[in-house]
Design an enzyme around this catalytic site. Structure first.
Site: not given
Length: 193
Positions: A77, A175, A177
């Site tokens: 990001c 993202h 994650e």
């Protein structure tokens, strides 16, 4: 594996650490130059505003250290955006690892882009097991312009580089994650590079 997350006060570090824990690895947070230089892999996260994040990097000397790293580095990001030459956010000079600039979406679309969007035109080992059209989770108002280092494309108002690669440096606008099993696969692929 000696896995390190760059600590410069910008980022939702816990979700990244939990994602690697699910894969069986401990990702330690550090701003220590020696520790980062010795790491097998480095994660350069970022959530926040570019000019203040860059200020923190310069203050700690990490702005000079990060471009010198020789092991695989993954910017996420804002981390990816700071690895570019320049960002319109705060009129900020970046690290210059990726030879592209970061622009703001216009008011013709909802900003920030928040939620799921597809990645296409995949061109890297980072995307083993990922199919063009798979969805990733994004939250951003700025995007990296199309360039030769683009390894994934996303469309929101226009086509932009949602992932970049240059030598040992990788960057993703989304993202991983927070992108479920497909995002986890990308993190696993990064660990195998």
């Amino acid at each position: 594996m000696n896995l390190r997350i760059v600590n410069y006060g910008a980022g939702n570090i816990k979700s990244i650490q939990f994602a690697f824990q699910r894969l069986g690895y401990e990702a330690k947070l550090t701003s220590d130059a020696e520790d980062l230089l010795k790491a097998d892999k480095v994660i350069f996260p970022g959530v926040g505003e570019a000019s203040s994040a860059m200020y923190k990097l310069r203050e700690s000397g990490l702005d000079e250290l990060i471009p010198q790293l020789k092991q695989p580095v993954l910017g996420i990001c804002l981390g990816m955006q700071l690895m570019c030459k320049h960002t319109e956010e705060g009129n900020t000079k970046g690290l210059g690892i990726f030879q592209t600039n970061v622009k703001r979406f216009t008011d013709q679309v909802k900003v920030p882009q928040m939620g799921w969007n597809t990645i296409t035109q995949l061109k890297s080992n980072l995307f083993k097991g990922i199919d063009p059209g798979d969805f990733m989770y994004l939250v951003h108002s700025y995007y990296a312009e199309d360039c030769n280092e683009k390894i994934a494309n996303t469309h929101y108002e226009l086509d932009y580089a949602s992932a970049l690669e240059h030598e040992n440096f990788f960057g993703v606008q989304f993202h991983p994650e927070k992108s479920g099993k497909k995002g986890e696969q990308i993190l696993k692929n990064f660990l195998n590079i």
